[in-house]
Design an enzyme around this catalytic site. Structure first.
Site, PDB file in Angstrom:
ATOM      1  NE  ARG A  85      -3.586  -2.334   2.471  1.00  0.00           N
ATOM      2  CZ  ARG A  85      -3.364  -3.604   3.016  1.00  0.00           C
ATOM      3  NH1 ARG A  85      -2.173  -3.815   3.324  1.00  0.00           N
ATOM      4  NH2 ARG A  85      -4.338  -4.554   2.882  1.00  0.00           N
ATOM      5  CE  LYS A  92      -7.931  -1.789   5.096  1.00  0.00           C
ATOM      6  NZ  LYS A  92      -8.350  -1.687   3.472  1.00  0.00           N
ATOM      7  CG  HIS A 151      -5.428   0.554  -3.643  1.00  0.00           C
ATOM      8  ND1 HIS A 151      -4.819   0.226  -2.561  1.00  0.00           N
ATOM      9  CD2 HIS A 151      -6.313  -0.171  -3.544  1.00  0.00           C
ATOM     10  CE1 HIS A 151      -5.147  -0.633  -1.897  1.00  0.00           C
ATOM     11  NE2 HIS A 151      -6.384  -0.994  -2.522  1.00  0.00           N
ATOM     12  NE  ARG A 211      -3.042  -3.467  -1.633  1.00  0.00           N
ATOM     13  CZ  ARG A 211      -2.296  -4.321  -1.100  1.00  0.00           C
ATOM     14  NH1 ARG A 211      -0.867  -4.675  -0.888  1.00  0.00           N
ATOM     15  NH2 ARG A 211      -3.170  -5.053  -0.145  1.00  0.00           N
ATOM     16  CG  HIS A 220      -5.119  -9.321   0.529  1.00  0.00           C
ATOM     17  ND1 HIS A 220      -5.635  -9.227  -0.718  1.00  0.00           N
ATOM     18  CD2 HIS A 220      -5.108  -7.861   0.712  1.00  0.00           C
ATOM     19  CE1 HIS A 220      -5.689  -8.153  -1.336  1.00  0.00           C
ATOM     20  NE2 HIS A 220      -5.726  -7.259  -0.309  1.00  0.00           N
ATOM     21  CE1 TYR A 237      -8.508 -26.243  12.273  1.00  0.00           C
ATOM     22  CE2 TYR A 237     -10.261 -25.477  10.754  1.00  0.00           C
ATOM     23  CZ  TYR A 237     -10.008 -26.111  12.085  1.00  0.00           C
ATOM     24  OH  TYR A 237     -10.971 -26.538  12.711  1.00  0.00           O
TER      25      TYR A 237
END
Length: 405
Positions: free
Chosen positions: A243, A270, A334, A337, A360, A369
């Site tokens: 970012r 973030k 942006h 990305r 992310h 998991y």
């Protein structure tokens, strides 16, 4: 038999002359006009509540408040008296509402909204309020803000070429007024009445640069007259897939160029989780050049204004791109990305590794998991992406990548 009260007229009011003492002239229904020794004239309301005569209540000066408006206010207060309510309390509440400005209410709202939120979210919210909302609406009473005022603020922001910021400011105001309604401070949300699509579209959220556009953008960057460090910053932004603020606020202490890694601490992310970026050969070359340009500053991108003890502003890269005037529709930084993610998926690289490279969170039961970091796959992905970007830049063979600017 009591004498009937004669209603005032504007002609009669204008004929009233001052004397050495103040005096009252009666209209009807408790409305009176006080003529001051100076010649000014003030509307008052005379009433009895619960069998007791109350002090005169001021409506305002004539002719600022004309006869028809004074009678309307008298009628409004008479209805309160008929219900056994005090118009004086009503006036006091109105004055309190006027003292409760957008700025004073925003401060209390922000203190609650920012608690426990990430530093990036706090910075965004403060920036919106301090840069755009408060300079335009801050001095207004909260209860007096209209949809027209909100639209005027949005138009002002769009006039400087920032439609998405205008939409973001409208959205922040909408959340604040929702909060004010819940606290019974206002009864309507003026920002909600301004339809989002009339402010700006969210088209940039779906924007993916084509391979050709990637080449066009980066060639335009390198042939522009912006300073060299900003050119390299924009190139590094697309290569690392981070970012914007994660890049502009980075320090040299976060890098190990010999190992080819960049470790961004949690407080700058973030999601407030530390993130490792695996650096491609191209990214390391850019950082090596930036090291020489940073004049021994702790910052990778020190400001050129005043002291180098601070990094460039988060808006510096946006301004540099806008100044280029590129003919790339709906493009914002942006989009780099989303562009990287889309093309890497189309190349067939594993989705989980791409998501980790973008910092992310993997959602759903899979994310619960799956704690893998996919280090080796991410190294491969980052180098493949850098090579892909380089191929688009070389497509027109405009300039060597690291020639002097």
């Amino acid at each position: 038999m009591p004498r009937a009260t004669k209603a005032l007229t504007d002609t009669a009011i204008k004929a009233l002359k001052p004397t050495d003492k103040r005096y009252l002239v009666t209209d009807t229904g408790g409305l009176v006009l006080e003529v001051m020794t100076s010649g000014s004239k003030v509307w008052r309301y005379r009433y009895t509540l619960h069998g007791k005569r109350q002090p005169l209540l001021t409506i305002g000066a004539y002719p600022d408040i004309p006869l028809i408006d004074a009678r309307a206010k008298r009628d409004e207060w008479s209805k309160l008296v008929a219900r056994g309510e005090s118009p004086k309390r009503f006036v006091a509440a109105g004055k309190e509402e006027k003292r409760n400005t957008v700025a004073t209410f925003a401060e209390s709202w922000l203190s609650e909204q920012l608690e426990g939120k990430s530093r990036q979210y706090q910075t965004m919210l403060r920036r919106v309020m301090d840069k755009d909302v408060l300079p335009w609406l801050g001095g207004m009473p909260l209860v007096e803000v209209t949809p027209s005022d909100v639209l005027g603020m949005c138009d002002r922001i769009k006039a400087r070429g920032s439609p998405q910021m205008a939409l973001q400011s409208r959205n922040v105001l909408k959340r604040m007024f929702d909060y004010a309604i819940a606290r019974q401070m206002v009864t309507a949300n003026p920002a909600a009445a301004v339809v989002a699509r009339f402010v700006a579209t969210q088209s940039s959220r779906d924007r993916v640069l084509s391979p050709q556009e990637i080449g066009e953008v980066m060639r335009a960057v390198y042939t522009s007259d912006m300073r060299r460090a900003l050119k390299l910053a924009l190139h590094l932004l697309i290569l690392t897939m981070v970012r914007k603020t994660e890049l502009t606020e980075t320090r040299w202490s976060e890098f190990d160029l010999s190992e080819g890694v960049w470790d961004i601490p949690s407080e700058r992310m973030k999601k407030e989780r530390p993130h490792r970026v695996y650096l491609s050969r191209q990214a390391i070359a850019i950082l090596t050049e930036l090291k020489a340009l940073s004049c021994q500053s702790e910052w990778v991108f020190p400001t050129t204004r005043g002291s180098s003890d601070t990094p460039i502003s988060s808006s510096t890269l946006n301004q540099a791109v806008r100044a280029m005037g590129m003919d790339i529709q709906h493009f914002v930084l942006h989009d780099f990305r989303r562009t990287a993610s889309t093309h890497l998926h189309e190349m067939g690289y594993p989705s989980d590794a791409i998501e980790k490279a973008l910092a992310h969170k993997i959602v759903g039961i899979k994310g619960v998991y799956n704690k893998a970091e996919y280090s080796e796959q991410r190294k491969t992905i980052m180098q493949a992406w850098a090579d892909f970007v380089q191929a688009q830049i070389d497509g027109a063979q405009v300039i060597p990548l690291f020639s002097a600017a």
